[in-house]
Design an enzyme around this catalytic site. Sequence first.
Site, PDB file in Angstrom:
ATOM      1  CG  HIS A   1      43.099  32.380  -5.975  1.00  0.00           C
ATOM      2  ND1 HIS A   1      43.602  33.556  -5.476  1.00  0.00           N
ATOM      3  CD2 HIS A   1      44.110  31.477  -5.924  1.00  0.00           C
ATOM      4  CE1 HIS A   1      44.879  33.383  -5.138  1.00  0.00           C
ATOM      5  NE2 HIS A   1      45.214  32.130  -5.398  1.00  0.00           N
TER       6      HIS A   1
ATOM      7  CD  GLU B   1      50.219  27.003  -3.648  1.00  0.00           C
ATOM      8  OE1 GLU B   1      49.499  27.582  -4.475  1.00  0.00           O
ATOM      9  OE2 GLU B   1      50.055  27.079  -2.404  1.00  0.00           O
TER      10      GLU B   1
END
Length: 239
Positions: free
Chosen positions: A46, A136
């Site tokens: 990211h 996640e």
Amino acid sequence: MSNETLRARLRGTETLYSGWTVIADVIAVGAMAAAGLDYVVIDLQHGGATEHDLPALTAAVARAGATPVARVRHAHPADIGRALDLGCAGVIVPNVHSAQQASAAVGACHYPPAGYRSGGGALAGPDEPFCVIMVESAVALAELEATLAVPGVDGIYVGPRDLSYSLGCEPSPDDPVLRPALERVWAACRAAGKPVGVHSIDGATAKLYRENGCRLVNVAFDVQAIARAASSELAVALR
């Protein structure tokens, strides 16, 4: 920082402190590393850094006395191998939903016969790299015990935001849905004797996770740290 490799320290009992960077700049990552952290994570998933930036960024982190680590873009051998070839001591691997995927990620970290990593990395270090697997999703949570049993999985790192998306709850550690999920991860890692972390971007949240047994403790996120410091100093100047 200890003279032991970070992989060896992961297998010990100490708490390891990190900072998270999305700014692809040697001065920024060097400043983060110089704060006294054990390791600095370069976020390739990211953040702004690419593989092209890694040699300079990893060198800056190491020069400042911390260990460079990459959160790779994906659980793919090419992403994992390139990060290790370009100076990272280990990887944090996202998008892992099963023990089978975790085993493949571990294999990408190690040369034969332990794995299938290709030799010849320009900046590959002499030490064995480590592999931390991210949890996640609800599917990854269901596979947790099997993932922890995979040889070469050196630790678990929870992404609370994505996990909360998957569970349909808020990313707060006090959320009545997320909190039991976190406690399950902590208990499973404790039983397996492997370190665990939950991503945090400030000291207060990091302290909460440390007090609950997390040994991979992220205390700062570069963009937020800059914004917070600037806002605080502006407030002082305006008094």
